[in-house]
Design an enzyme around this catalytic site. Structure first.
Site, PDB file in Angstrom:
ATOM      1  N   SER A  64     -26.217   4.052-117.963  1.00 14.41           N
ATOM      2  CA  SER A  64     -26.373   5.462-118.011  1.00 14.41           C
ATOM      3  C   SER A  64     -25.667   5.797-119.144  1.00 14.41           C
ATOM      4  CB  SER A  64     -25.336   6.058-116.768  1.00 14.41           C
ATOM      5  OG  SER A  64     -26.096   6.014-115.630  1.00 14.41           O
ATOM      6  N   LYS A  67     -28.617   7.585-121.075  1.00  8.27           N
ATOM      7  CA  LYS A  67     -29.090   8.784-121.065  1.00  8.27           C
ATOM      8  C   LYS A  67     -28.902   9.905-122.093  1.00  8.27           C
ATOM      9  CE  LYS A  67     -28.608   7.883-116.039  1.00  8.27           C
ATOM     10  NZ  LYS A  67     -27.681   7.865-114.915  1.00  8.27           N
ATOM     11  N   TYR A 191     -37.296   4.458-116.968  1.00  4.04           N
ATOM     12  CA  TYR A 191     -35.874   4.711-116.612  1.00  4.04           C
ATOM     13  C   TYR A 191     -35.173   3.595-116.382  1.00  4.04           C
ATOM     14  CZ  TYR A 191     -31.697   5.851-113.746  1.00  4.04           C
ATOM     15  OH  TYR A 191     -30.432   6.250-113.305  1.00  4.04           O
ATOM     16  N   TYR A 243     -19.995  11.887-114.028  1.00  3.78           N
ATOM     17  CA  TYR A 243     -20.403  12.189-112.603  1.00  3.78           C
ATOM     18  C   TYR A 243     -19.334  12.955-112.083  1.00  3.78           C
ATOM     19  CZ  TYR A 243     -23.028   7.783-113.942  1.00  3.78           C
ATOM     20  OH  TYR A 243     -23.666   6.872-114.481  1.00  3.78           O
ATOM     21  N   VAL A 261     -22.262   2.255-115.411  1.00  3.69           N
ATOM     22  CA  VAL A 261     -21.835   1.244-114.364  1.00  3.69           C
ATOM     23  C   VAL A 261     -21.767  -0.235-114.896  1.00  3.69           C
ATOM     24  CG1 VAL A 261     -22.609   2.813-112.459  1.00  3.69           C
ATOM     25  CG2 VAL A 261     -24.116   0.971-113.315  1.00  3.69           C
TER      26      VAL A 261
END
Length: 309
Positions: A64, A67, A191, A243, A261
């Protein structure tokens, strides 16, 4: 900055007895194979000086953290209209939650939770085939790091595609609300591949330098984004980058950051340095347990918190 190498070495030494704590992301089969005792830390100052320790030159799956780069690309393509598709608020829910998405009509809370990053992938895909969009993302990260060796790990991408049922659900859900322009398979192809980028801590820290240096890469002299946009991306990283553990990370570390992760975290000390840490064991929020501790120690020893010394 002179004693930064000593600080980095001390952090590594103090955390060595705890390496292996946390839980690796075993729901992505390729990530379950990673040695949980790995640890790397790289700090690159805006002056170009590099301070590093441990497994900082071993590639890992950035997941992530990518992103941040796709958001930067989407903003470059679509400007402020990007925010018609994705919000700027912390989610307070798990990174792959579907409940909030239904409640809010298919518009994800922010670009860093899975649903938000899927919406951003849809924007990056505009005018491209999936293969072209993936190529554009890889070239952009290579450009940021000034390193053409950076590539996608095909085994990780395949592993995610085979097990990403929750992401398929999120994407189909958004499509049902008319929030995706492209076929779900195409969007998720982009993605899964950008999440499968493999980078070292040193490469990752270099990639984040533009956010530490007001939008320009001080090593190459290239302007990547405007000062205002760099500041805004940093703001989103601070409020949404971890998060539902984002508040705790801001409280303990006080730096804009984005976790993945795979156990990596990219953190930015505006005006000072870009920092990348990797330790595969995750805490209950899906953020690197030892990596978060390392950044907390670094911020404490350097006084780099954005909230003051």
């Amino acid at each position: 900055m002179a004693d930064l190498q000593a600080i980095v070495d001390e952090i590594h030494e103090k955390l060595t007895p705890r390496l292996g704590e946390g839980k690796v992301a075993d729901y992505i089969p390729q990530l379950a194979r990673i040695d949980p005792k790995k640890f790397g830390l790289a700090v690159i100052g805006v002056d170009g000086e590099v301070y590093k320790t441990g497994d900082c030159d071993e590639p890992f799956s950035i997941q992530s953290i990518s992103k941040v780069f796709t958001l930067t690309l989407a903003l470059g393509k679509h400007g402020e209209t990007t925010w018609n598709r994705v919000g700027r608020e912390p989610s307070g829910s798990a990174f792959n939650s579907i409940v909030q998405l239904e409640h809010e009509g298919g518009k994800p809370r922010n670009p860093f939770i899975n649903a938000g990053a899927i919406a951003i992938s849809d924007l990056v895909l505009a005018g491209h085939t999936p293969r072209e969009a993936i190529g554009e993302i890889v070239r952009f990260v290579q450009y940021l790091a000034d390193d053409e060796a950076i590539a996608i790990d095909p085994a990780v991408a395949k592993s995610e595609q085979a097990t990403g049922y929750r992401n398929f659900a999120l994407a189909n859900f958004m499509r049902s609300f008319g929030k995706l322009d492209h076929p779900v398979e195409h969007v998720l192809g982009v993605y899964f591949h950008h999440c499968a980028l493999a980078m070292t801590c040193t490469q990752l820290a270099r990639s984040g330098l533009f956010l530490a240096a007001a939008g320009s890469n001080p090593l190459t002299g290239h302007t990547v984004v405007s000062k205002q946009r760099a500041r805004r991306i940093n703001a989103l990283m601070l409020t949404c980058g971890h998060y539902d553990g984002s508040g705790d990370f801001a409280y303990r570390v006080g730096l804009p950051g984005k976790s993945g992760v795979g156990g990596g975290i990219l953190a930015v000390a505006p005006g000072k340095a870009s920092v990348a840490v990797w330790s595969p064991g995750l805490n209950h929020n899906g953020n690197s347990l030892i990596g978060s501790l390392a950044l907390e120690m670094l911020a404490a020893k350097t006084g780099w918190s954005v909230f003051g010394h």
